[in-house]
Every structure is written in C-alpha cells, then in structure tokens.
Design a protein around this motif. Structure first.
Motif, PDB file in Angstrom:
ATOM      1  N   VAL A   1       0.858  -1.175   0.000  1.00 25.99           N
ATOM      2  CA  VAL A   1       0.000   0.000   0.000  1.00 25.99           C
ATOM      3  C   VAL A   1       0.899   1.230   0.000  1.00 25.99           C
ATOM      4  CG1 VAL A   1      -0.194   0.228   2.529  1.00 25.99           C
ATOM      5  CG2 VAL A   1      -2.099   0.935   1.093  1.00 25.99           C
ATOM      6  N   GLY A   2       0.447   2.289  -0.668  1.00 22.51           N
ATOM      7  CA  GLY A   2       1.206   3.539  -0.617  1.00 22.51           C
ATOM      8  C   GLY A   2       2.158   3.708  -1.777  1.00 22.51           C
ATOM      9  N   ASP A   3       2.352   4.965  -2.118  1.00 22.37           N
ATOM     10  CA  ASP A   3       3.256   5.352  -3.188  1.00 22.37           C
ATOM     11  C   ASP A   3       4.678   5.356  -2.613  1.00 22.37           C
ATOM     12  OD1 ASP A   3       4.842   6.811  -4.907  1.00 22.37           O
ATOM     13  OD2 ASP A   3       3.383   8.405  -5.243  1.00 22.37           O
ATOM     14  N   PRO A   4       5.613   4.615  -3.237  1.00 17.30           N
ATOM     15  CA  PRO A   4       6.964   4.543  -2.664  1.00 17.30           C
ATOM     16  C   PRO A   4       7.687   5.887  -2.603  1.00 17.30           C
ATOM     17  CG  PRO A   4       6.837   3.356  -4.771  1.00 17.30           C
ATOM     18  CD  PRO A   4       5.444   3.764  -4.412  1.00 17.30           C
ATOM     19  N   ARG A   5       7.243   6.867  -3.387  1.00 18.71           N
ATOM     20  CA  ARG A   5       7.889   8.187  -3.325  1.00 18.71           C
ATOM     21  C   ARG A   5       7.294   9.062  -2.226  1.00 18.71           C
ATOM     22  NH1 ARG A   5      10.905  10.953  -7.677  1.00 18.71           N
ATOM     23  NH2 ARG A   5       9.844  12.895  -7.171  1.00 18.71           N
ATOM     24  N   GLN A   6       6.129   8.637  -1.704  1.00 17.31           N
ATOM     25  CA  GLN A   6       5.523   9.464  -0.669  1.00 17.31           C
ATOM     26  C   GLN A   6       6.213   9.230   0.661  1.00 17.31           C
ATOM     27  OE1 GLN A   6       3.420  11.908  -0.622  1.00 17.31           O
ATOM     28  NE2 GLN A   6       2.719  11.832  -2.748  1.00 17.31           N
ATOM     29  N   CYS A   7       6.425  10.317   1.393  1.00 13.57           N
ATOM     30  CA  CYS A   7       7.041  10.198   2.711  1.00 13.57           C
ATOM     31  C   CYS A   7       6.703  11.438   3.510  1.00 13.57           C
ATOM     32  CB  CYS A   7       8.555  10.060   2.586  1.00 13.57           C
ATOM     33  SG  CYS A   7       9.318  11.367   1.625  1.00 13.57           S
ATOM     34  N   HIS A   8       6.925  11.338   4.802  1.00 14.21           N
ATOM     35  CA  HIS A   8       6.836  12.533   5.635  1.00 14.21           C
ATOM     36  C   HIS A   8       8.232  13.138   5.608  1.00 14.21           C
ATOM     37  CE1 HIS A   8       7.087  14.865   9.349  1.00 14.21           C
ATOM     38  NE2 HIS A   8       5.767  14.893   9.364  1.00 14.21           N
TER      39      HIS A   8
ATOM     40  N   GLY B   1      -2.104   8.322   2.604  1.00 14.87           N
ATOM     41  CA  GLY B   1      -1.658   8.153   1.225  1.00 14.87           C
ATOM     42  C   GLY B   1      -0.669   9.239   0.852  1.00 14.87           C
ATOM     43  N   ARG B   2      -0.837  10.390   1.486  1.00 13.75           N
ATOM     44  CA  ARG B   2       0.072  11.523   1.307  1.00 13.75           C
ATOM     45  C   ARG B   2      -0.200  12.501   2.452  1.00 13.75           C
ATOM     46  NH1 ARG B   2      -1.935  14.279  -4.052  1.00 13.75           N
ATOM     47  NH2 ARG B   2      -2.357  12.115  -4.593  1.00 13.75           N
ATOM     48  N   GLY B   3       0.660  13.512   2.581  1.00  9.44           N
ATOM     49  CA  GLY B   3       0.443  14.548   3.589  1.00  9.44           C
ATOM     50  C   GLY B   3       0.597  14.023   5.009  1.00  9.44           C
ATOM     51  N   TYR B   4       0.333  14.899   5.967  1.00  5.47           N
ATOM     52  CA  TYR B   4       0.522  14.531   7.372  1.00  5.47           C
ATOM     53  C   TYR B   4      -0.093  15.606   8.251  1.00  5.47           C
ATOM     54  CZ  TYR B   4       2.916  12.707  11.510  1.00  5.47           C
ATOM     55  OH  TYR B   4       3.196  12.153  12.737  1.00  5.47           O
ATOM     56  N   ALA B   5      -0.606  15.231   9.374  1.00  6.34           N
ATOM     57  CA  ALA B   5      -0.976  16.206  10.409  1.00  6.34           C
ATOM     58  C   ALA B   5      -0.259  15.779  11.684  1.00  6.34           C
ATOM     59  CB  ALA B   5      -2.479  16.232  10.621  1.00  6.34           C
ATOM     60  N   ALA B   6       0.381  16.722  12.327  1.00  4.23           N
ATOM     61  CA  ALA B   6       1.260  16.424  13.461  1.00  4.23           C
ATOM     62  C   ALA B   6       0.616  15.459  14.454  1.00  4.23           C
ATOM     63  CB  ALA B   6       1.621  17.724  14.178  1.00  4.23           C
ATOM     64  N   GLY B   7       1.367  14.444  14.849  1.00  8.52           N
ATOM     65  CA  GLY B   7       0.920  13.531  15.904  1.00  8.52           C
ATOM     66  C   GLY B   7       0.221  12.280  15.417  1.00  8.52           C
ATOM     67  N   ILE B   8      -0.008  12.157  14.108  1.00  9.70           N
ATOM     68  CA  ILE B   8      -0.747  10.977  13.613  1.00  9.70           C
ATOM     69  C   ILE B   8       0.146   9.725  13.595  1.00  9.70           C
ATOM     70  CG2 ILE B   8      -1.840   9.969  11.556  1.00  9.70           C
ATOM     71  CD1 ILE B   8      -3.380  12.365  11.129  1.00  9.70           C
ATOM     72  N   GLY B   9       1.441   9.916  13.449  1.00  8.15           N
ATOM     73  CA  GLY B   9       2.346   8.760  13.419  1.00  8.15           C
ATOM     74  C   GLY B   9       2.200   7.909  14.676  1.00  8.15           C
ATOM     75  N   MET B  10       2.157   8.573  15.811  1.00  7.32           N
ATOM     76  CA  MET B  10       2.054   7.837  17.078  1.00  7.32           C
ATOM     77  C   MET B  10       0.655   7.258  17.263  1.00  7.32           C
ATOM     78  SD  MET B  10       5.008   7.740  18.426  1.00  7.32           S
ATOM     79  CE  MET B  10       4.987   7.579  20.204  1.00  7.32           C
ATOM     80  N   THR B  11      -0.337   7.946  16.732  1.00  8.01           N
ATOM     81  CA  THR B  11      -1.704   7.414  16.815  1.00  8.01           C
ATOM     82  C   THR B  11      -1.782   6.105  16.029  1.00  8.01           C
ATOM     83  OG1 THR B  11      -2.371   9.724  16.691  1.00  8.01           O
ATOM     84  CG2 THR B  11      -4.129   8.081  16.585  1.00  8.01           C
TER      85      THR B  11
END
Ligand SMILES: Cc1cc2nc3c(=O)[nH]c(=O)nc-3n(C[C@H](O)[C@H](O)[C@H](O)COP(=O)(O)OP(=O)(O)OC[C@H]3O[C@@H](n4cnc5c(N)ncnc54)[C@H](O)[C@@H]3O)c2cc1C
Length: 465
Positions: A235-242, A436-446
């Motif tokens: 799942v996910g685009d290999p070029r996408q990253c935070h 799939g793209r983008g980020y909002a602070a704190g979601i990684g830990m969620t």
C-alpha cells in the motif's frame, strides 16, 4: 539472556511505539511475547525516541488538552492533509479507537503534560508526553518487562519464511550468527525504509544522496521488503514520505526534532538560484510543515534557504544551529553563496508585492502578497529590518509511506486480497493505509498505538485459539 530457540505465541519485530504497544497488548491478552529489536539497547525505539506528542480524538478538555477534538474534526483534518488519499473505513476506525487509546497508553504508565506554547499550536488536539518520546518509550519497555515480555537487542530480522500467507519463522542476524526464530503469529512493527538510501534512490535517483534522515539509522526496510517479496499486499506510493525542511548542517541520521525549522511562514524560501518556488503562507504551519521536505527535494541540489529579518527572529523555536546573519541582503547572499543580484531582486519583488494587513501567525491573517508568483497568502511582511538571516535547509525524511496492506484487525492482506492467517502489522510499516500523502502532526504515534494495540489483541487471540 533470551532463549531464541523457544517457540513464542507472538513475535513482534521492531522496538518502537507500535512494537511496544503490540507486545504489551498481546501479553495482557495472555500470550507469550518476544520482541526483536535491530538496534543495540541504547538506541532501541527507532523514531519513537524523537517524538513529542500524539493526536487523539476527545469529547472534552482534559488536564492536559485545552478543548474537545471530535472524531469528525479529526477526520476532516485527515481528509484535508491527505487530499482524500486515505482508506476511509480504516481511518475512521483508527480515529474512533484513538479516543480510548489515549487512556490505554496512560494506563501503561505513560504520563502527559500540557503543550508548551510553541510554533505548532497543538494544545487542543495533541497530547504531549511528559519527558518526550524517550521517556514514553522507556515507560512502555518497563511495563512490558514487568508483564513478562522478552526483548532481544542487536537482533535484526533479515529473512522470513512464509507459506501462502502464513508466517512460519524469522531469521535473525545476531553476533555474526543466523538464528531461526519460530512463533505462532508475527507482528511487523519495524518502521519504514527511510534509512535505506539505496532503496530511496530507486524512486528519487541521485537526489536521495542529499537527503538527511531525521530518525534512526535502523529503519532500513528489510522486514518490509521480505513481507512484500512473500506476497503481502503493498500500500502507498513509494515516493511518498513525511519529510520536513531541516537545517542543512544536521547529521545524516538521528538529528531529531532540534534540527527542524519552523520559520518558513515568517519569511521567504529561495532555491540555490535565489528564486522563490512555493507559497510560504499557504496554511497554518501544523498542516503545512510536512510538505516542505518534499518541496526542497525537488529543487536543484536539494537545497533551499529560509530568508527573514530581525522582526521574525524571536517568533519561532530556533534549530540547534544559529542562523547565518548579515547586515544587508547582499552580504547575506554572499554568506549563503547565493547570487547577490538575484537574491536582492527576489527580496525587493517580494517586499513590493506585500499588501498591508494585521499580522497574526496564530490565524490565517490578511497579510498577503498581490501580483506575485508564487504568492505568499498569509503572514507576508516585508523583509526590511536588519540584521537579515538565512537558514540553509535540506529534505529531512521522517518516514516513508510504502507499507503492508492491513484490515481493521491490523491483519496483513495478501496481494491476492486474502487476509493472512497469522501476520499483523502496526505503525510506520502500515502507515500508508491511512496516510496516502500529507501529514498532520501527531498521527504517526496514533497509527502506532491504535494498530499496535489491535495487532497485539488479534495476534494473541490467533495464537491462543
Ligand atoms: C524527529 C522526529 C520527530 C517525530 N515526532 C513525532 C511526534 O511528535 N508525534 C508523532 O506522532 N510522530 C512523530 N514522528 C513520527 C514517529 O516517530 C513515528 O510515526 C512513530 O515513532 C512510528 O513508530 P513505529 O514503532 O512504527 O516505528 P519506530 O519507532 O521507528 O520503530 C521501528 C523499530 O523497528 C526496528 N527495526 C527496523 N528494522 C528491523 C528489523 N529488520 N529487525 C528488527 N527490528 C527492526 C528499529 O530499530 C526500530 O526500533 C517523529 C519522527 C521523527 C524522526
């Protein structure tokens, strides 16, 4: 010394937040649990060591959160930052579970503190760990140990034996030896592949040589690759990253939070030709900071410079390194090794385009440019008060989004669409399902806590039935 020849109910690969939440949850569900961490004990915990907060929905203010953050508002934020590139069912499930997970994490001994008044304005939405991610992680390890979870360090999983969607064993490289570890179920929580520059190069080309990795050097994606090679759905685009803009003087790995620069909105950003290339005031910083790494990555030589003046110096948290300072723009250009005429022209053009407004960096204010391309939509003020400052920035990769497909049970889904019989995933390694793209602070830990907890429960149930 852990006996790796013993067969465990649940094998957790990884040593960060997702792994520990999974291990504790599986152990509390009655399973025997082994955690394999590639890093030595001192460096255990991957990118989690660098974190500060997590984003969870809640219906009212708490001792440490200033107000409610409803499921719907969380969903709206996720939808906006990902541009809709998310699995709605899974994302809504995660958001619903995040309400309870905040209490669950606290019940494992983790303590929270009110947010400091800082640049990210997250006091209502995000819970900050007292003592930061390292303290949070040490608490989770302590709780896990007390519950009887066993952990082995310097234990990188280098291969997997999987038969038609069923995990059989893992090969661990340890002290020059290769050891086969068996377990009834597998939980993959080994992060992304951001520290594997050669793998990044397959998607980014030579540009990846100029990327700095904000977190651990141990997230090399070996487990992810083994899973995908054995038929787990990707799942996910290999070029996408935070990826965020970080001080170009930061070390190659593990620079952490203190190398990040949050002053983009207070100035302008130019590339090595002293040209602006994106709207620095497009949206509030928590919703935009994570696009700047990718923006810099697409500029020549993957370098850019944040330029601002004396009026902005005290408005943001500085990086570990002082900004480069000069009495005028031409001298600043010389110090930054930029074309002096070009930088002067860019700053003059910007200043001339700024319209009067009332500056307020906490809201989308009316300070903007007119007739400038790209525009600066908010917080635009002329750069005119000496001394002038510049920060060189490079892409700082936080984590990658290519991962393993999972369902609501955190169970991996094979590339033919069938759920795996005994493999689960949590954290960065499956973050691409939600992001799939983008980020909002704190979601990684969620993502790590919610899916880690679920994976632990499900893997234990799987193993004990
Ligand atoms: C500087 C920085 C600041 C951040 N701040 C925040 C924040 O405040 N809030 C937030 O939500 N997110 C933040 N993030 C993102 C956050 O760190 C991650 O989303 C989260 O920690 C992911 O947890 P994880 O357990 O999936 O991965 P990690 O914590 O990275 O753990 C992965 C583990 O897997 C191990 N491993 C890797 N490969 C193998 C292998 N083959 N065998 C065995 N072990 C292996 C690694 O050693 C590591 O311990 C930040 C990231 C960075 C770099």
């Amino acid at each position: 010394m852990v006996d790796l020849t013993r067969k465990f109910d649940v094998l957790v690969v990884g040593g960060g937040n997702a792994a520990l939440c999974a291990a504790i949850s599986a152990r509390r569900s009655g399973a025997s649990v082994l955690v394999l961490e590639a890093a030595p004990r001192f460096y255990r915990g991957g990118n989690t060591r660098h974190t500060r907060n997590m984003r969870c929905a809640h219906d009212s203010a708490t001792e440490t959160l200033t107000g409610p953050y409803t499921e719907e508002e969380f969903w709206d934020d996720l939808l906006r930052v990902t541009d809709g590139d998310t699995d709605e069912e899974l994302a809504r499930h995660m958001i619903r579970q995040s309400k309870d997970v905040l209490h669950w994490v606290a019940a494992q001994g983790v303590r929270f503190q009110p947010s400091l008044g800082g640049t990210l304005s997250l006091g209502r939405t995000n819970s900050f760990f007292l003592g930061g991610g390292r303290a949070m992680l040490n608490t989770l390890y302590l709780t896990a140990e007390r519950l009887g979870v066993e952990a082995a360090y310097d234990a990188e999983v280098v291969a997997l034996e999987i038969d038609t969607g069923m995990f059989l064993s893992a090969t661990v490289a340890r002290g020059g030896e290769r050891i086969t570890v068996r377990a009834a179920t597998l939980i993959a929580a080994a992060g992304g592949f951001e520290a594997n520059i050669d793998w990044l190069k397959t998607y980014w080309g030579e540009a990846a040589e100029n990327f700095l990795i904000r977190g651990t050097r141990y997230n090399r994606g070996g487990l992810l690759k083994a899973l995908l090679d054995n038929g787990v759905g990707a799942v996910g685009d290999p070029r996408q990253c935070h990826a965020v803009a970080i001080d170009a003087r930061a070390p190659r790995f593990d620079g952490g939070i203190i190398t990040r620069l949050d002053c983009v909105v207070f100035g302008i950003v130019v590339n090595k030709h002293a040209q602006r290339f994106y709207d620095e005031g497009e949206d509030v910083w928590p919703k935009r900071y994570a696009i700047w790494g990718r923006l810099v990555a697409t500029q020549p030589d993957q370098i850019a410079y944040i330029i601002f003046d004396a009026t902005a110096l005290r408005l943001f948290m500085p990086s570990l390194y002082p900004p480069i300072e000069a009495a005028d723009i031409r001298s600043l250009a010389q110090k930054l090794k930029l074309d002096t005429d070009a930088l002067e022209r860019t700053v003059n053009d910007f200043n001339a385009a700024v319209r009067p407004g009332t500056f307020d960096h906490t809201v989308l204010d009316d300070c903007r440019t007119e007739g400038l391309s790209p525009p600066k939509s908010h917080w635009a003020r002329p750069i005119q008060v000496a001394p002038f400052y510049g920060y060189p920035v490079r892409p700082g990769i936080t984590f990658t989004y290519l991962g393993t497909r999972v369902n609501k049970e955190a169970r991996m889904v094979m590339s033919d669409g069938k759920p795996s019989s005994n493999m689960f995933a949590a954290g960065e390694i499956m973050a691409g399902n939600v992001l799939g793209r983008g980020y909002a602070a704190g979601i990684g830990m969620t993502i790590g806590s919610v899916f880690g907890r679920i994976a632990g429960q499900q893997a234990a149930a799987n193993a004990l039935n």
